[in-house]
Design an enzyme around this catalytic site. Structure first.
Site, PDB file in Angstrom:
ATOM      1  N   LYS A  72     -28.153  97.344 -42.537  1.00 13.25           N
ATOM      2  CA  LYS A  72     -28.036  98.972 -42.869  1.00 13.25           C
ATOM      3  C   LYS A  72     -27.202  99.198 -43.858  1.00 13.25           C
ATOM      4  O   LYS A  72     -25.964  98.959 -43.709  1.00 13.25           O
ATOM      5  CB  LYS A  72     -27.978  99.740 -41.853  1.00 13.25           C
ATOM      6  N   ASP A 106     -29.066 111.270 -32.535  1.00 14.81           N
ATOM      7  CA  ASP A 106     -30.252 111.560 -33.338  1.00 14.81           C
ATOM      8  C   ASP A 106     -31.352 110.862 -32.721  1.00 14.81           C
ATOM      9  O   ASP A 106     -32.027 109.604 -33.275  1.00 14.81           O
ATOM     10  CB  ASP A 106     -29.827 110.766 -34.697  1.00 14.81           C
ATOM     11  N   GLY A 132     -28.861 106.282 -44.700  1.00 16.21           N
ATOM     12  CA  GLY A 132     -28.709 105.107 -45.505  1.00 16.21           C
ATOM     13  C   GLY A 132     -30.011 104.449 -45.300  1.00 16.21           C
ATOM     14  O   GLY A 132     -31.259 105.101 -45.074  1.00 16.21           O
ATOM     15  N   THR A 133     -30.121 103.289 -46.089  1.00 17.25           N
ATOM     16  CA  THR A 133     -31.303 102.636 -46.214  1.00 17.25           C
ATOM     17  C   THR A 133     -31.053 101.217 -45.309  1.00 17.25           C
ATOM     18  O   THR A 133     -30.291 100.373 -45.411  1.00 17.25           O
ATOM     19  CB  THR A 133     -31.548 101.999 -47.570  1.00 17.25           C
ATOM     20  N   VAL A 134     -32.322 100.714 -44.772  1.00 16.72           N
ATOM     21  CA  VAL A 134     -32.259  99.673 -43.961  1.00 16.72           C
ATOM     22  C   VAL A 134     -33.244  98.453 -44.857  1.00 16.72           C
ATOM     23  O   VAL A 134     -34.287  98.670 -45.210  1.00 16.72           O
ATOM     24  CB  VAL A 134     -32.966  99.690 -42.820  1.00 16.72           C
ATOM     25  N   LEU A 144     -36.869  98.033 -45.441  1.00 18.33           N
ATOM     26  CA  LEU A 144     -37.770  98.316 -44.277  1.00 18.33           C
ATOM     27  C   LEU A 144     -38.000  99.977 -43.958  1.00 18.33           C
ATOM     28  O   LEU A 144     -38.924 100.304 -43.353  1.00 18.33           O
ATOM     29  CB  LEU A 144     -37.031  97.974 -43.015  1.00 18.33           C
ATOM     30  N   GLY A 145     -36.854 100.560 -44.364  1.00 22.97           N
ATOM     31  CA  GLY A 145     -37.088 102.146 -44.457  1.00 22.97           C
ATOM     32  C   GLY A 145     -35.823 102.843 -44.828  1.00 22.97           C
ATOM     33  O   GLY A 145     -34.749 102.514 -44.833  1.00 22.97           O
ATOM     34  N   GLY A 190     -33.300 106.544 -44.067  1.00 20.27           N
ATOM     35  CA  GLY A 190     -33.033 107.416 -43.242  1.00 20.27           C
ATOM     36  C   GLY A 190     -31.884 108.326 -43.781  1.00 20.27           C
ATOM     37  O   GLY A 190     -31.585 108.167 -44.894  1.00 20.27           O
ATOM     38  N   GLY A 191     -31.611 109.295 -42.972  1.00 23.55           N
ATOM     39  CA  GLY A 191     -30.638 110.403 -43.472  1.00 23.55           C
ATOM     40  C   GLY A 191     -29.473 109.766 -43.751  1.00 23.55           C
ATOM     41  O   GLY A 191     -28.414 110.524 -44.296  1.00 23.55           O
TER      42      GLY A 191
END
Length: 771
Positions: free
Chosen positions: A479, A574, A463-465, A457-458, A460-461
């Site tokens: 996540k 964040d 990890g990965t979702v 899905l995306g 990020g700084g």
């Protein structure tokens, strides 16, 4: 030149020892491993009678006729100037005298040292310069820039996107690469270090060194720098050390702390350039077959270049050599392993192919696709039985291997479960202090198809979702963190417990976690409508001011709840539009608590390592490392500013003084020019008075001193007042048009506009913003 600079140059020269020896060693290493099937096939081959095969031609032999410059073969379409032929743009200058290396020409007066040519891979490696410098002169107090890059326009070469990396070195730099090719491109990375002691040699992970990908099809580029400290209002680094950015062969570059001190701008590094023929695809060039068509050998074939520009040539299957010259593709013997080719007895080579024949006294054609030989000799029967026994032993060994591997996997899962605080979390769940569920690794692997890339899905700084579907049909977001600090496991479990108890309609619900993997996996409810950032900046249909204001109210309420109403105060750390998710009804959901921190009851702040997103980061937190709930207030102020102006917090394409939206927003507000940059639709929907009030609230959130900012609870109250003002403005507009009054959405709390008239958001005239 200092001794440190000289040692850096010597190290660079030692790293530039490239050639066929390195590539041969890599190929020998790859050939050194053998799979079980290949091992069985080799035993079959050894059990057969001698084969009457043809002369096997090693493809490397075909290069012996190519001219050489020192030990570098120069195959056509390349050629040595003055001694041979070559295609335009493939000229090599070679003196073959000591101290004068082979040079690749880019025009009449531009040459670079050539390290090697790959005919099959379609690339060359040169000692190139694509570098920019940004130094602080301690004598004059000025920034001194320097930039140099190879312009490949008009040449058959492009920067390789698969074999190069854009690299930046420095303790205060946001390095940007702006390139041209098939598509315009802007990208880069951030390199920062608070102290030199925090920099680690060999690690290029944004602390002293950062790397980013090179765009596909890059022909020319522009490199530039921005100071992070200047953008955040901090004191500039005046140590005298330079920041630098360059494109370099990713397999060559190894970061060292000494690179931070090497300020000479004559530091050459290897760069990989891909080459291709012309600008047309194979389909286009084969349709009309121009006189300069490159695939001239009858056994050659055309294929499109991987960088999207032009084409290259290869020899057809069964042939090897140089497809760019007539007769360059030579037949190679494929009678390497007859058993692997279903060849029963002997293999006979022929032009571009081979035949299999049967032994005397047997029937059948014995060809590759035939029925094989029906009569088998006694020796072959014995060899077949022996081979069958060997296969049985091999199967027993494989079964034993997998049994041992399963036991090791179970032990490893148990180790990770204990290491990640599984017993502590189980104790909390059994005592009903946590509402989280503990998932197994198999359950989450099945839900995500073993974490398939199509389920991402995306990124990020932290990890990965992934999108997952549980066995009961529920859709969840999983996540997968990048790392976890083992010394903070107890705090991590405590955060899981607290977040599982958070019950707010505008906070993404934490459902549970998995502790059987090296880093814990967190399972959240799935929110289907994307991020606020996408809807504000990436959607073709602009979001109405009514929806933007409602989302701001819901987000502020969620943050106020986390700061004061939850079991323990939580600082998100964040807050940004990319971490605010929207469901089907455009209801806001605050997400991604990977950087969050719990505040003990007896404390008002925490001292932590600075984390956050550039553009949203609280300048006071950046300078002092002291984290308070006012840091979230600053970040929310940036989000409110985004909703108001529909611009991103950092704009690399603007002049340096206007790249930070917060600084630009304050300047526009002080100069009474804010309405000139707000789109007319927003002004018509909200009215000048409400936009002025929203801008003043965002300005208070962006105060450089945390104690001068409002709390999130105060922000929520004032935003609710703005909502009521919007309802009255909408009612007046509808009455003007003769329409009935409708309530677009419901605000929390009661009161009228008059009751909030003395609020800070209405304290000045809307004419302050200008028109």
């Amino acid at each position: 030149m200092s001794s440190l600079t000289r040692s850096s140059k010597l190290r660079s020269r030692r790293h530039l020892v490239y050639g066929r020896e390195r590539e041969e060693r890599m190929r020998e290493t790859r050939r050194g491993s053998m799979s079980p099937l290949a091992f069985v096939a080799l035993l079959q081959l050894l059990s057969l009678p001698p084969l009457a095969s043809g002369n096997r031609l090693n493809p490397s032999v075909l290069q012996k006729n190519s001219p050489h410059c020192y030990d570098i073969p120069v195959p056509f379409p390349f050629g040595i100037n003055g001694t041979g032929t070559f295609r335009p743009g493939f000229e090599i200058t070679c003196s073959n005298t000591q101290g004068n290396p082979a040079m690749l020409s880019f025009g009449a007066n531009l040459q670079f040292q050539l390290l090697n040519i790959s005919l099959e891979g379609g690339y060359v490696r040169i000692v190139g310069r694509a570098i920019t410098w940004f130094c602080y002169n301690t004598t004059t107090g000025e920034d001194v820039p320097f930039s140099l890059a190879i312009d490949l326009k008009g040449t058959p070469f492009t920067y390789s996107d698969t074999m190069n990396k854009f690299t930046a070195i420095g303790c205060d730099a946001m390095a940007m690469i702006q390139g041209s090719g098939p598509h315009n491109y802007t990208g880069g990375c951030v390199s920062f270090c608070a102290t030199r002691d925090s920099v680690i040699s060999g690690s290029c992970s944004s602390v002293g060194c950062c790397q980013a990908s090179v765009p596909r099809g890059l022909k020319s580029l522009k490199l530039n720098f921005s100071s992070i400290r200047t953008m955040t209002g901090s004191k500039k680094d005046t140590s005298g050390a330079c920041s630098k950015a360059f494109i370099v062969d990713k397999d060559w570059f190894k970061f060292s702390t000494e690179d931070l001190e090497a300020n000479d701008n004559d530091d050459n590094r290897p760069v990989v350039l891909e080459w291709s023929i012309g600008n047309q695809t194979c389909e286009e060039v084969q349709r009309r077959k121009p006189p300069d068509y490159a695939c001239v050998d009858e056994h050659s074939r055309c294929y499109n270049s991987g960088n999207g520009i032009g084409y290259r040539c290869n020899c057809s299957q069964g042939y090897a050599g140089n497809p760019y010259v007539s007769g360059g593709c030579r037949d190679i013997d494929e009678c390497i392993d007859p058993r692997m080719n279903n060849c029963v007895w002997r293999c006979i080579n022929k032009e571009g192919d081979f035949d299999c024949i049967c032994p005397p006294g047997s029937s059948g054609d014995g060809r590759k696709q035939g029925s094989g030989c029906r009569k088998v000799a006694l020796l072959e029967i014995g060899l077949g039985l022996g081979l069958a026994l060997l296969v049985m032993l091999l199967l027993v060994g494989v079964c034993a291997y997998w049994g041992v591997k399963r036991r090791k996997t179970r032990k490893l899962k148990q180790k990770y479960f204990l290491q990640n605080g599984g017993l502590l979390l189980q104790q909390q769940i059994s005592s009903r202090q946590a509402a989280a569920r503990i998932f197994s690794s198999e359950e989450l692997e099945s839900a995500t198809e073993n974490f398939n890339e199509t389920r991402v899905l995306g990124h990020g700084g932290y990890g990965t979702v992934y999108r997952g579907v549980l066995s009961d049909g529920r859709v969840v977001a999983i996540k997968k963190s990048k790392l976890v600090d083992q010394s903070q496991i107890e705090q991590f479990i405590n955060e899981v417990v607290i977040l599982s108890q958070v019950n707010h309609k505008n906070v993404v619900k934490l459902l549970g976690c998995c502790l059987e993997t090296q880093v814990p996996l967190l399972v959240y409810e799935y929110i289907s409508n994307g991020t606020l950032s996408h809807h504000v900046h990436g959607s073709r249909v602009p979001m109405s001011w009514e929806n933007r204001l409602r989302i701001a109210v819901e987000t502020a309420g969620a943050l106020a709840y986390l700061h004061s109403a939850s079991a323990k105060p939580i600082i998100h750390r964040d807050v940004k539009s990319a971490n605010i998710l929207l469901d089907e009804d455009y209801t806001a959901k605050v997400s991604d608590f990977g950087a969050s921190r719990l505040i003990p009851y007896d404390q008002t702040h925490l001292t932590t390592l600075v984390q956050g997103t550039l553009g949203y980061l609280d300048p006071e937190y950046f300078r002092t490392s002291i984290l308070t709930e006012k840091s979230d207030v600053y970040s929310f102020g940036v989000v409110l500013m985004e909703l108001l102006m529909r611009e991103k917090p950092i704009s690399p394409g603007r002049p340096e003084e206007e790249r930070n939206l917060a600084f630009r927003f304050v300047t526009l507000l002080e100069e009474k020019r804010l309405l000139s940059v707000v789109d007319r639709r927003t002004v018509e929907e909200a009215g000048e008075r409400q936009l002025h009030a929203a801008a003043q609230l965002a300005r208070r959130c962006l105060n450089l001193r945390g104690e001068d900012r409002p709390t999130m609870k105060e922000v929520t109250v004032e935003l609710n007042a703005l909502g009521r003002l919007l309802m009255q403005h909408s009612a007046r507009e509808r009455r003007k048009k003769g329409r009935s009054l409708g309530v677009p959405w419901e605000f929390s709390g009661g009161g009228t506009e008059e009751e909030y008239g003395s609020s800070a958001v209405f304290s000045e005239s809307s004419s302050f913003m200008g028109r």
